[in-house]
Design an enzyme around this catalytic site. Sequence first.
Site, PDB file in Angstrom:
ATOM      1  CE1 TYR A 216      35.961   2.131  -3.461  1.00 35.40           C
ATOM      2  CE2 TYR A 216      37.640   1.386  -1.945  1.00 35.40           C
ATOM      3  CZ  TYR A 216      36.840   1.159  -3.032  1.00 35.40           C
ATOM      4  OH  TYR A 216      36.928  -0.038  -3.703  1.00 35.40           O
ATOM      5  N   GLY A 217      34.158   6.918   0.000  1.00 31.79           N
ATOM      6  CA  GLY A 217      33.749   7.903   0.992  1.00 31.79           C
ATOM      7  C   GLY A 217      32.726   8.853   0.436  1.00 31.79           C
TER       8      GLY A 217
END
Length: 449
Positions: A125-126
């Site tokens: 995530y990210g």
Amino acid sequence: SFSTKCNTFCHHSCLFRLSLAPRRIHFRFRSSFPSSLVMACLLILTFLGFLTQSSSLVTNLSSVGAKIGRVSAGPIEISSLGCGTWSWGNKLLWDYDPSQDEEIYSAYRAIRDAGVTIFDTADSYGAYNVCGYLLCDPFDLFRDNNIMMAAFNFSGTLELNGRAEILLGKFERRYLEEKTNNSSNNMFSVGNLFGGDKNERPSGRNKQQVATKFAPYPWRVTRGSLVQAARESLKRLDQDKLCVAQLHWSTANYQPFQEGALWEGIADIYDAGLCEAVGVSNYGPLQLQKFSKRMEERQVPIAIAQVQYSLMTARNNEILEACDDVGCRLISYSPLCLGLLTGKYDMDNLPRPGNPRRQLFRELLPGAKPVLGTLKAVAKEVNKTPSQVAINWAICKGTVPIPGARNLKQAQENLGSMGWRLSKGAVEELDIASAGIQKKMIENIFQTR
């Protein structure tokens, strides 16, 4: 020395008549000061503490009804509502920018104050990359050249990898520091003097619980590579142990030989003392049963299994029954179907051009009218919003929803789904509307049977 009860103070000042709970207080003094003087000093100090906390007291009193409960998840206990962090760091779908971190923290603080402890995240995530398109029709990638270019544009990607984990760790440290400072600064507050301090540091069942997922990247082909991934996640979180270590998806559909190493690796993470339990994501009923059998052989407890679960998805009952069979809790991710069930979107109001949700919503909205109409009708009847009804429906099904929140307004909206429950009749109405959807939300391409 003397003893008194705090409702004695109520005779002296009506200000505290509603806010002070009876509790016996003991004071001892070596001097011979008159008790009336001691009483006056105490009232002044208490009043000063009340003033410094007046605004937070109102907030705390107003949020009591939204306090989050607890449910079992295999061998552990988690909050009955969670928070997903997919949007924290995701530029492609959610237009993330680091300047939004303060807004995200305001959401985090409100969620934690309400009693949410379980936070779902992932080591991937990210990142602004092709992973953002996994919920879209794969053929769209080839039909739209602009999407193709964006999906495979990895420039500027790597510096945001793991951003959600970094923010989770950073936010919790800040949250605990604020709680400590507020508690120290308000030592004469109503809460501290008479119990129930709202600024007390979370402990025990109220501690943050991180459930992170490890992506089965092509280079993670050994069990040791997964253990290393867990250590790297803990480093980003600045923590010693995960609540739940999860496999982000199964490779059974495209690289089955890798699956065995992943299963052994996730079990090794538990054996190494790096997590309290394990879990899976995007596993169907059959694959979950197989995974459960192997974990039982390794004596590794399974806490959760998560799938995309909302009024727009299919095969809901099968995965629920499988979770009951293996003794884990179903986590429902995307309970609002990427925002479609909020009621904010229609054919004239779609996500911005270039956002994969735009084309997705254009295809789903016409067939979603029955369920959206029922959502609005039920929401009006119970005096809630469509979002809150959609989340509460998932709770009524026995799942723990993990809607995301990137600002205070979204956090408050999500928390409004708690403290009440849809009637059986309302749930049935929504079930019927959901079953009548002609084109349901497409599955994650890694979802197994």
